[in-house]
Design an enzyme around this catalytic site. Structure first.
Site, PDB file in Angstrom:
ATOM      1  N   TYR A 212     -21.530  23.859  40.523  1.00  0.00           N
ATOM      2  CA  TYR A 212     -21.584  25.028  39.608  1.00  0.00           C
ATOM      3  C   TYR A 212     -21.134  26.302  40.297  1.00  0.00           C
ATOM      4  O   TYR A 212     -21.408  26.531  41.608  1.00  0.00           O
ATOM      5  CB  TYR A 212     -22.968  25.143  38.750  1.00  0.00           C
ATOM      6  N   GLU A 213     -21.064  27.271  39.565  1.00  0.00           N
ATOM      7  CA  GLU A 213     -20.677  28.699  39.890  1.00  0.00           C
ATOM      8  C   GLU A 213     -19.380  28.571  40.772  1.00  0.00           C
ATOM      9  O   GLU A 213     -19.314  29.454  41.669  1.00  0.00           O
ATOM     10  CB  GLU A 213     -21.583  29.373  40.639  1.00  0.00           C
ATOM     11  N   GLY A 214     -18.516  27.596  40.563  1.00  0.00           N
ATOM     12  CA  GLY A 214     -17.244  27.456  41.424  1.00  0.00           C
ATOM     13  C   GLY A 214     -17.612  26.575  42.623  1.00  0.00           C
ATOM     14  O   GLY A 214     -18.512  26.778  43.489  1.00  0.00           O
TER      15      GLY A 214
ATOM     16  N   GLN B   2     -14.665  28.248  46.169  1.00  0.00           N
ATOM     17  CA  GLN B   2     -14.896  29.258  47.021  1.00  0.00           C
ATOM     18  C   GLN B   2     -14.265  29.385  48.224  1.00  0.00           C
ATOM     19  O   GLN B   2     -13.904  30.645  48.633  1.00  0.00           O
ATOM     20  CB  GLN B   2     -16.281  28.791  47.547  1.00  0.00           C
TER      21      GLN B   2
ATOM     22  N   MET C 167     -25.102  33.187  30.749  1.00  0.00           N
ATOM     23  CA  MET C 167     -23.721  33.337  30.488  1.00  0.00           C
ATOM     24  C   MET C 167     -22.944  32.139  30.334  1.00  0.00           C
ATOM     25  O   MET C 167     -23.339  31.139  30.646  1.00  0.00           O
ATOM     26  CB  MET C 167     -23.130  33.864  32.063  1.00  0.00           C
TER      27      MET C 167
END
Length: 605
Positions: free
Chosen positions: A443-445, A450, A163
């Protein structure tokens, strides 16, 4: 170097005795093949692959890392052979539809696979993990032509996926994305731009890489409402499904990182690369959340993986390393000193690691049952069913990602501490676990993102507290059943109090936030951590209830296994759960303590 052993006893305890996955699978439209014998076979074979093939690459992959030569990324020695064995075993398509080359099993089985592989070597597991996200996005939002062209080779593991969100000028704020997409005459688009921090962006494990890319159309509105989603392969597919001409997708550099060094983190350039719109124009971010949520749950697994691997290493060392005598008297008088596992502080760290690993695993298994129902809803074209499960899972996802990765780092640092000075030395492998674990909170927020998603979006904005009320209602209903159980009553009382407090805190923050919007930002981290400790307490109570019942009536494991569960549950409630009250206090502190200082006063001269 710690030797990884898949924790099959604990996994089966959760699957078979605590959460009754046999009945769960029987209730699913795609669960008929997931019989107990089939699940056992999958667990056993994946454990073998993880222990014997993947785990030996953990240290060597870290030492060698990835290299970029003539625009092509090369993975460390042994990775290609390990990936080929993984691919030949059909592991990539374990939980994807049969019509696209998969085995059609429930998605929860893919999580079990990902946990074992990721604990063996997280860097290796990221390559197929990113592909899974691309597969899910194409399955749910792509056309049938997209699925036939891209999903089949992805499911077979011949192609990889990524992604592509982040750009040099923007990370979380995707409204700043500048990569542009211009329509071509054949219905395709030409994408131009640069993406950074792209995990698995380029490698030599597969013959092609399918990028899922956020970009803007020329007439797109500003901000996140003007982002579209595209499939952009590194090599264009041939008519026969093979690999065709190069598509002007190149890796210009590799990031040199603190950890996960065998995972290629790339800068990817698109130079009028041909792409294909997936989903409606300007609704790319909504479609991309399929990928992002997959990745966030996957990252939560990394927290458990870090705790498990670190625990296994430090436990073996603590039993072998001898230093001084226990304060309560000699434990091994025939030895020159007692093993350090007899010292109270070492036990505190070991039990903390054990409580995090096993409690976190239970949290994941609880949540992934919702994911099974969500996927079944999509497969059955029952969007209401899918939406109900997605809403429940959406509330838990930021807790899982934020809380478990923070505790995974804590467990990894405990592992180093148990080793003392040896934990800081590379040859023992504990410092690598700590380095690898650190990225999971980013990573991924990040954890802060979160936390804002949980409190600001999921709890206050979208549900006005309903998400908390429903989950605490589940906790309270469970706890009430054990108020008359002598052994479990103390846990039941604690859980009932926490359920009530969780709701009260939510209401209180919501009321203050009406007048002071900064309240959401300053309280969100503590709210997330408080939520995580409560969720994990719920899981430890459930495990304690089952362990007590099995001790009295017999179970699949030995009595010592169940006694250890009860002892760890007691440790969690007495030594770890009290942290929640500190978070409850600090989340209600006035925002002025955080926001009042002038920006100019943040100085270091």
């Amino acid at each position: 170097m710690p030797v990884y052993k898949a924790p099959l006893r604990d996994m089966k305890f959760l699957l078979n005795e605590v959460m009754d996955f046999e009945s769960h699978y029987a209730s699913l439209s795609n669960g008929g093949e997931a019989t107990p014998d089939m699940v056992d076979a999958i667990l056993s074979e994946c454990a073998r692959l993880s222990e014997e093939v993947i785990a030996p690459l953990y240290r060597s992959g870290d030492e060698e890392g990835c290299t970029l030569e003539n625009g092509q990324v090369k993975t460390p020695k042994g990775y290609k052979e390990a990936y080929e064995e993984y691919r030949q075993g059909g592991w990539q398509g374990l939980s994807h539809p049969v019509e696209y080359g998969g085995q059609g099993l429930p998605v929860s089985l893919a999580l079990l696979k990902q946990e074992m592989m990721g604990t063996a070597d997280w860097s290796f597991g990221m390559y197929p993990g990113l592909s899974t996200g691309a597969m899910n996005t194409i399955l749910l939002h792509g056309t049938e032509e997209h699925r036939q062209t891209y999903l089949i080779p992805l499911t077979e593991g011949r192609w990889g996926g990524t992604m592509c969100l982040t750009e040099p000028q923007c990370g979380t704020d995707l409204g700043q994305v500048k990569t542009r997409a211009e329509a071509g005459e054949d219905g395709s688009y030409k994408l131009t731009g640069s993406k950074m921090f792209i995990s698995s962006g380029d490698h030599d494990l597969t013959e092609n890489i399918v990028h899922i890319v956020l970009a803007r159309l020329p007439d797109a509105p500003k901000g996140t409402r003007g982002i579209s989603l595209f499939i952009v392969p590194k090599y264009l597919p041939n008519a026969d499904g093979g690999v065709g001409e190069f598509n002007n997708v190149s890796c210009s550099s590799l990031e040199y990182k603190m950890g996960i060094k065998a995972s290629a983190t790339c800068v990817i350039n698109f130079d009028e690369a041909k792409g294909f719109l997936i989903g409606p124009p300007n609704q790319g971010l909504e479609c991309m959340f399929t990928f992002m949520n997959t990745a966030r749950i996957g990252t939560a697994i990394q927290g458990v993986a870090s705790a498990e691997r670190s625990y296994q290493g430090s436990l073996a060392y603590a039993k072998d390393r001898r230093s001084m005598r226990a304060l309560s008297g000699k434990k091994e008088p025939e030895q020159v000193a007692d093993a350090i596992i007899h010292h109270g502080d070492v036990r505190r760290m070991l039990l903390t690691q054990k409580a995090i690993a096993e409690g976190g695993r239970a949290m994941l298994y609880y949540a992934v049952k919702m994911a099974d129902h969500m996927v079944c809803g999509h497969l059955e074209n029952d969007e209401k069913k899918a939406e109900r499960a997605d809403d429940k899972l959406g509330f838990l996802t930021p807790i899982l990602k934020g809380f478990l990765t923070e505790l995974g780092c804590e467990a990894a640092y405990h592992g180093m501490q148990v080793f003392g000075g040896h934990g800081y030395i590379r040859e023992h492998g504990m410092e690598q676990i700590a380095r690898d674990a650190r990225i999971a909170t980013l990573y991924e927020g990040t954890t802060g993102i979160q936390a804002l998603d949980l409190l600001g979006r999921k709890v206050l904005l979208l549900t006005q507290g309903k998400a908390v009320r429903e989950f605490t209602g589940t906790i309270a209903n469970y706890a009430r059943k054990y108020l008359r159980n002598k052994e479990m009553r103390p846990y039941a009382m604690r859980m009932l109090k926490l359920a009530g407090q969780w709701n009260w805190l939510t209401i209180r923050i919501g009321m203050v936030a009406r007048k002071d919007r900064d309240m959401v930002a300053t309280a969100s981290f503590d709210f997330l951590m408080y939520s995580g400790y409560c969720f994990m307490a719920f899981m430890w109570m459930r495990m304690a209830v089952v362990a007590q019942e099995k001790l009295e009536n017999g179970g699949a494991e030995s009595p010592d296994f169940y006694r250890a569960k009860l002892a760890t549950a007691e440790f969690y409630f007495e030594k770890i759960l009290p942290r929640a009250q500190a978070h409850a206090t600090t989340m209600l502190a006035p925002t002025s303590s955080v926001m009042q200082m002038d920006q100019e006063h943040f100085v270091f001269e």
